[in-house]
Design an enzyme around this catalytic site. Sequence first.
Site, PDB file in Angstrom:
ATOM      1  N   ASP A  94      59.064 174.470   8.065  1.00  0.00           N
ATOM      2  CA  ASP A  94      59.276 173.708   8.944  1.00  0.00           C
ATOM      3  C   ASP A  94      57.875 172.647   9.080  1.00  0.00           C
ATOM      4  OD1 ASP A  94      61.913 174.560   9.260  1.00  0.00           O
ATOM      5  OD2 ASP A  94      61.518 174.789  10.781  1.00  0.00           O
ATOM      6  N   LYS A 126      62.665 175.649  20.089  1.00  0.00           N
ATOM      7  CA  LYS A 126      64.330 175.715  19.374  1.00  0.00           C
ATOM      8  C   LYS A 126      65.063 177.013  19.024  1.00  0.00           C
ATOM      9  CE  LYS A 126      65.021 173.629  15.945  1.00  0.00           C
ATOM     10  NZ  LYS A 126      65.867 172.889  15.336  1.00  0.00           N
ATOM     11  N   ASN A 127      64.301 177.080  17.636  1.00  0.00           N
ATOM     12  CA  ASN A 127      64.484 178.534  17.048  1.00  0.00           C
ATOM     13  C   ASN A 127      65.036 179.794  17.821  1.00  0.00           C
ATOM     14  OD1 ASN A 127      65.314 175.780  15.832  1.00  0.00           O
ATOM     15  ND2 ASN A 127      63.820 176.901  14.046  1.00  0.00           N
ATOM     16  N   CYS A 186      73.590 170.560   3.987  1.00  0.00           N
ATOM     17  CA  CYS A 186      72.587 169.931   5.719  1.00  0.00           C
ATOM     18  C   CYS A 186      71.559 169.131   4.304  1.00  0.00           C
ATOM     19  CB  CYS A 186      71.527 170.505   5.862  1.00  0.00           C
ATOM     20  SG  CYS A 186      70.420 170.781   7.172  1.00  0.00           S
ATOM     21  N   ARG A 217      67.092 165.885  17.993  1.00  0.00           N
ATOM     22  CA  ARG A 217      66.849 167.674  18.174  1.00  0.00           C
ATOM     23  C   ARG A 217      66.007 168.501  18.279  1.00  0.00           C
ATOM     24  NH1 ARG A 217      70.539 168.238  12.464  1.00  0.00           N
ATOM     25  NH2 ARG A 217      70.880 170.178  14.022  1.00  0.00           N
ATOM     26  N   ARG A 255      72.211 175.366   1.680  1.00  0.00           N
ATOM     27  CA  ARG A 255      71.547 176.597   2.464  1.00  0.00           C
ATOM     28  C   ARG A 255      72.890 177.343   3.162  1.00  0.00           C
ATOM     29  NH1 ARG A 255      69.481 173.878   7.789  1.00  0.00           N
ATOM     30  NH2 ARG A 255      68.277 175.373   8.238  1.00  0.00           N
TER      31      ARG A 255
HETATM   32  C1  EPZ Z   1      65.884 178.524   9.483  1.00  0.00           C
HETATM   33  O1  EPZ Z   1      67.035 178.516   9.332  1.00  0.00           O
HETATM   34  C2  EPZ Z   1      65.351 178.071  10.547  1.00  0.00           C
HETATM   35  N1  EPZ Z   1      66.300 177.183  11.214  1.00  0.00           N
HETATM   36  C3  EPZ Z   1      64.865 176.587   9.883  1.00  0.00           C
HETATM   37  O2  EPZ Z   1      64.779 175.474  11.375  1.00  0.00           O
HETATM   38  C4  EPZ Z   1      63.637 176.835   9.119  1.00  0.00           C
HETATM   39  O3  EPZ Z   1      63.584 175.883   8.443  1.00  0.00           O
HETATM   40  C5  EPZ Z   1      64.517 178.029   8.486  1.00  0.00           C
HETATM   41  O4  EPZ Z   1      65.023 179.335   8.956  1.00  0.00           O
HETATM   42  C6  EPZ Z   1      62.984 178.864   7.654  1.00  0.00           C
HETATM   43  O5  EPZ Z   1      62.042 179.103   8.420  1.00  0.00           O
HETATM   44  C7  EPZ Z   1      66.779 178.290  12.833  1.00  0.00           C
HETATM   45  O6  EPZ Z   1      65.942 178.186  13.087  1.00  0.00           O
HETATM   46  C8  EPZ Z   1      67.952 177.323  13.883  1.00  0.00           C
HETATM   47  P1  EPZ Z   1      67.165 180.921   6.524  1.00  0.00           P
HETATM   48  P2  EPZ Z   1      67.778 179.150   8.322  1.00  0.00           P
HETATM   49  O7  EPZ Z   1      67.933 181.644   6.177  1.00  0.00           O
HETATM   50  O8  EPZ Z   1      67.861 180.612   8.895  1.00  0.00           O
HETATM   51  C9  EPZ Z   1      67.948 180.591   1.590  1.00  0.00           C
HETATM   52  C10 EPZ Z   1      63.862 173.085  11.954  1.00  0.00           C
HETATM   53  O9  EPZ Z   1      63.420 171.910  11.535  1.00  0.00           O
HETATM   54  N2  EPZ Z   1      69.420 181.694   2.428  1.00  0.00           N
HETATM   55  O10 EPZ Z   1      65.584 181.092   6.420  1.00  0.00           O
HETATM   56  O11 EPZ Z   1      68.656 178.323   8.045  1.00  0.00           O
HETATM   57  C11 EPZ Z   1      68.279 179.731   2.482  1.00  0.00           C
HETATM   58  O12 EPZ Z   1      68.693 178.606   0.744  1.00  0.00           O
HETATM   59  C12 EPZ Z   1      64.868 174.349  11.071  1.00  0.00           C
HETATM   60  O13 EPZ Z   1      63.761 173.782  13.210  1.00  0.00           O
HETATM   61  C13 EPZ Z   1      69.713 182.160   1.402  1.00  0.00           C
HETATM   62  O14 EPZ Z   1      70.309 182.252   0.241  1.00  0.00           O
HETATM   63  O15 EPZ Z   1      66.722 179.207   6.807  1.00  0.00           O
HETATM   64  C14 EPZ Z   1      66.485 179.747   2.313  1.00  0.00           C
HETATM   65  O16 EPZ Z   1      66.467 179.338   1.149  1.00  0.00           O
HETATM   66  C15 EPZ Z   1      65.314 173.521   9.400  1.00  0.00           C
HETATM   67  N3  EPZ Z   1      71.483 182.838   1.816  1.00  0.00           N
HETATM   68  C16 EPZ Z   1      66.029 180.429   2.833  1.00  0.00           C
HETATM   69  O17 EPZ Z   1      66.867 181.842   2.392  1.00  0.00           O
HETATM   70  C17 EPZ Z   1      71.758 182.802   2.865  1.00  0.00           C
HETATM   71  O18 EPZ Z   1      72.590 183.743   3.491  1.00  0.00           O
HETATM   72  C18 EPZ Z   1      65.371 180.530   3.473  1.00  0.00           C
HETATM   73  O19 EPZ Z   1      67.174 180.415   5.046  1.00  0.00           O
HETATM   74  C19 EPZ Z   1      70.476 182.388   4.426  1.00  0.00           C
HETATM   75  C20 EPZ Z   1      69.332 181.603   3.255  1.00  0.00           C
END
Ligand code: EPZ
Length: 430
Positions: free
Chosen positions: A305, A22-23, A117, A397, A122
């Site tokens: 995840d 999915k991702n 969320c 989802r 996020r």
């Molecule tokens: C992706 O989310 C996935 N979603 C999430 O999967 C997954 O949990 C996550 O990566 C971590 O592996 C998709 O791919 C659509 P991040 P993403 O940016 O990209 C911080 C599921 O269940 N951060 O890697 O949103 C953030 O707060 C979902 O399938 C910032 O501070 O995650 C977090 O602590 C839920 N600033 C960390 O980085 C930013 O601009 C990692 O988030 C971006 C992120």
Amino acid sequence: MEQYVIKGGTPLVGEVEISGAKNAALAILAAAIMTDETVTIENLPNVRDINVLLDAMEGIGANIERIDTHRVKINGSMIHDLTVAYEYIKKIRASYYLLGALLGKYRRAEVALPGGCDIGSRPIDLHLKGFRALGAKVDIQHGLITASADKLIGSHIYLDKVSVGATINIMMAASMAEGKTIIENAAKEPHVVDVANFLNSMGANIRGAGTDVIRIVGVSRLHRTEYSIIPDQIEAGTFMFAAAATKGDVTVKNVIPKHLEATTAKLLEIGCEVEELDDAVRVVASKPLCHTQVTTLPYPGFPTDMQPQMSAVLAISGGTSTVTESIFENRFKYVDELTRMGAQIKVESNIAIITGVGGYMGARVSAPDLRAGAALVIAGLAADGITTVDDIYYIERGYEEFETKLSELGAQIEKVSSEKELQKFKLKIS
Ligand code: EPZ
């Protein structure tokens, strides 16, 4: 309202086929509009988030042709609107991948700012930092992010935090910038690599995806491609933990075992047998399971995840385990639900301290989010008696035909949408 109703206690046995990731798919679909030629994508998971994103893409003028459940043709030549409405972004945050895709292709994009969320705050500051470094002007007004540039120019970007979304979004925009971009401290998740491979198959020049330094040389146009999405490592891991929780014997097929190493390592530690085959893994849980410690980390660490599903297993494994969540601060919302099923879990800050109990008791519970919902289903499969899981919208989802795949492994699970259907299920299994 649809619910899963589960009669627990049956070991899962047999083979299950894993769907596309999915991702990875969410980012690849968005990137597919970056060419005016037709792109064919295969191994698309048939899950709700994907369908919402396809609607959002249609909403801006992309032509979407579903060939069958798992294949789609996309043509982005007729895109007439560079604004992605809040209606989509509130349903699925990943519509923000259209920011990077549209900015790269048209030098302009407007996407509603993703709202809060359920797994924690996020922010998307790193995505925006990357676009700005490429020369875009980024404004946020009235809940809308506008990114625009006369020219995108390659740049050297250091990500302060490892972020999957920021790495992918910047990689997309930089693919069509002028000159060379270097992303440092990039995310290394398999789906980052898959998106890079997809863009390269369209003519992009991206090197180093899968390491923490990604180098991109921008190109002026991208072209048609046919691409098959990698298997979903989180869906695979979920079935592996379901096998463990039910003392089962499950072969999880159509996977890349390397992507599952963190999950496999933890299953071995708690006493399962895991056999790695070329494109499958077999999990056998024939002995009592025991405690362990786990901390979620960016890939190749243990995935956030998979954290709820792992906790669901540890809660019925001997001894005291600790689970530390280091990525999202609000990912323990399932703990109260598991407690209602008999688990003993105490959360202190970002650590869950889990004291293993002999087993779960069936109860009525609600899915608080996607992976937490999957964890409750796992608990229900292992429980004594009947469990109903509400709010399965979240689970749908990201899991394709979850109840069907579980039934094929021998689980007694059904999706019901009325009290009458629920009673019918109870009669059938009594
Ligand atoms: C992706 O989310 C996935 N979603 C999430 O999967 C997954 O949990 C996550 O990566 C971590 O592996 C998709 O791919 C659509 P991040 P993403 O940016 O990209 C911080 C599921 O269940 N951060 O890697 O949103 C953030 O707060 C979902 O399938 C910032 O501070 O995650 C977090 O602590 C839920 N600033 C960390 O980085 C930013 O601009 C990692 O988030 C971006 C992120």
